[in-house]
Scaffold this motif. Structure first.
Motif, PDB file in Angstrom:
ATOM      1  N   PRO A 110      -4.661   7.589  -2.127  1.00 60.29           N
ATOM      2  CA  PRO A 110      -4.683   6.413  -1.247  1.00 60.29           C
ATOM      3  C   PRO A 110      -6.025   5.694  -1.225  1.00 60.29           C
ATOM      4  N   ILE A 111      -7.101   6.427  -1.453  1.00 59.82           N
ATOM      5  CA  ILE A 111      -8.416   5.777  -1.506  1.00 59.82           C
ATOM      6  C   ILE A 111      -8.477   4.832  -2.705  1.00 59.82           C
ATOM      7  N   LEU A 112      -8.007   5.312  -3.847  1.00 59.23           N
ATOM      8  CA  LEU A 112      -8.004   4.474  -5.056  1.00 59.23           C
ATOM      9  C   LEU A 112      -7.125   3.243  -4.860  1.00 59.23           C
ATOM     10  N   MET A 113      -5.960   3.434  -4.255  1.00 64.13           N
ATOM     11  CA  MET A 113      -5.064   2.296  -4.022  1.00 64.13           C
ATOM     12  C   MET A 113      -5.716   1.290  -3.087  1.00 64.13           C
ATOM     13  N   HIS A 114      -6.371   1.782  -2.060  1.00 65.76           N
ATOM     14  CA  HIS A 114      -7.035   0.894  -1.094  1.00 65.76           C
ATOM     15  C   HIS A 114      -8.155   0.104  -1.751  1.00 65.76           C
ATOM     16  N   LEU A 115      -8.834   0.725  -2.716  1.00 72.40           N
ATOM     17  CA  LEU A 115      -9.929   0.049  -3.417  1.00 72.40           C
ATOM     18  C   LEU A 115      -9.442  -0.894  -4.510  1.00 72.40           C
ATOM     19  N   GLY A 116      -8.135  -0.894  -4.746  1.00 73.74           N
ATOM     20  CA  GLY A 116      -7.567  -1.759  -5.773  1.00 73.74           C
ATOM     21  C   GLY A 116      -7.495  -1.143  -7.148  1.00 73.74           C
ATOM     22  N   TRP A 117      -7.818   0.150  -7.262  1.00 74.89           N
ATOM     23  CA  TRP A 117      -7.741   0.856  -8.545  1.00 74.89           C
ATOM     24  C   TRP A 117      -6.358   1.489  -8.659  1.00 74.89           C
ATOM     25  N   GLU A 118      -5.385   0.625  -8.866  1.00 76.50           N
ATOM     26  CA  GLU A 118      -3.987   1.046  -8.763  1.00 76.50           C
ATOM     27  C   GLU A 118      -3.573   2.014  -9.862  1.00 76.50           C
TER      28      GLU A 118
END
Length: 234
Positions: free
Chosen positions: A36-44
């Motif tokens: 979820p951290i990666l998704m939140h940062l836009g690193w999908e």
């Protein structure tokens, strides 16, 4: 005669096995929180790789998962259906979140409690000098039984009624009867944090994970000590 360097390194690694386990298994336990951290940062892309990897170990149903970076830590199935109108488990598990909801941890609340409690047990074992006696098998079975009962009853409920807000493990009418309805209604119904279903998943996961550690870690230590002693005699 001095032993070869490779053998000395191998023996050192064996002696340090619990710390190597804590580091490697700790990474395994921690990576679901990175998704979820990666998704939140836009690193999908790397975020979805982690969801795909941990889908091998967990059902990842969003109504039984924690969410980060959103207004709530958990959502009901009816709330999720507002943006993801599916009930089939394979489609439902594919919902990882969005900017409004936040993004789910890559495995469910029960998996968090089960895998993390095993790691914490190993940490206590390491700092206690690796001197525990193995937990009796009978005691481990007793600790594992609550998760088996809880998980099996959820599985039967889902088979009979589907993945929806219905069935004997959704409203827990049997528990209302047993307790005389003395507890708040939100405790009996659904999977939200603080509900009966949520408590059962967290507690049974901890019981199983800590019991598994208490059983397996001392046997692992004994096996490695036997290997080292055998090598000493060569």
């Amino acid at each position: 005669m001095q032993r070869p360097t490779s053998e000395r390194i191998g023996r050192w690694l064996l002696r340090q096995w619990i710390w190597i386990f804590l580091a490697g298994y700790g990474l395994f336990v921690g990576l679901p929180w990175l998704a979820p951290i990666l998704m939140h940062l836009g690193w999908e892309m790397p975020g979805r790789w982690l969801y795909d990897l941990y889908s091998l170990f967990c059902h990842q149903l969003p109504q039984r998962s924690l969410f980060l970076f959103g207004p709530k830590p958990m959502y009901s199935l009816s709330e999720i259906r507002q943006v993801w109108p599916y009930e089939d488990p394979l489609q439902l598990r594919a919902f990882v979140g969005n900017p409004a909801f936040g993004y789910k941890v890559a495995w469910s609340d029960r998996m968090i409690s089960m895998y993390t409690s095993l790691w914490v047990t190993a940490l206590f074992y390491a700092f206690n000098g690796r001197r525990w006696r193995p937990l009796p098998v009978g005691a481990f079975i007793l600790l594992a039984l609550p998760m088996a009962v809880d998980g099996t009853s959820h599985f039967i409920n889902d088979l009979l009624y589907g993945i929806g807000e219905r069935g004997f493990r959704y409203d827990n009418a049997w528990l209302v009867l047993l307790t005389g309805g003395r507890l708040p209604s939100w405790f009996y119904v659904g999977d939200a944090i603080g509900s009966f279903n949520s408590w059962m998943r967290w507690i049974t996961g901890v019981l199983f994970g800590s019991g598994l550690g208490g059983l397996a870690l001392p046997y692992m230590e004994a096996a490695i000590r036997a290997i080292l002693e055998e090598q000493e005699g060569v």
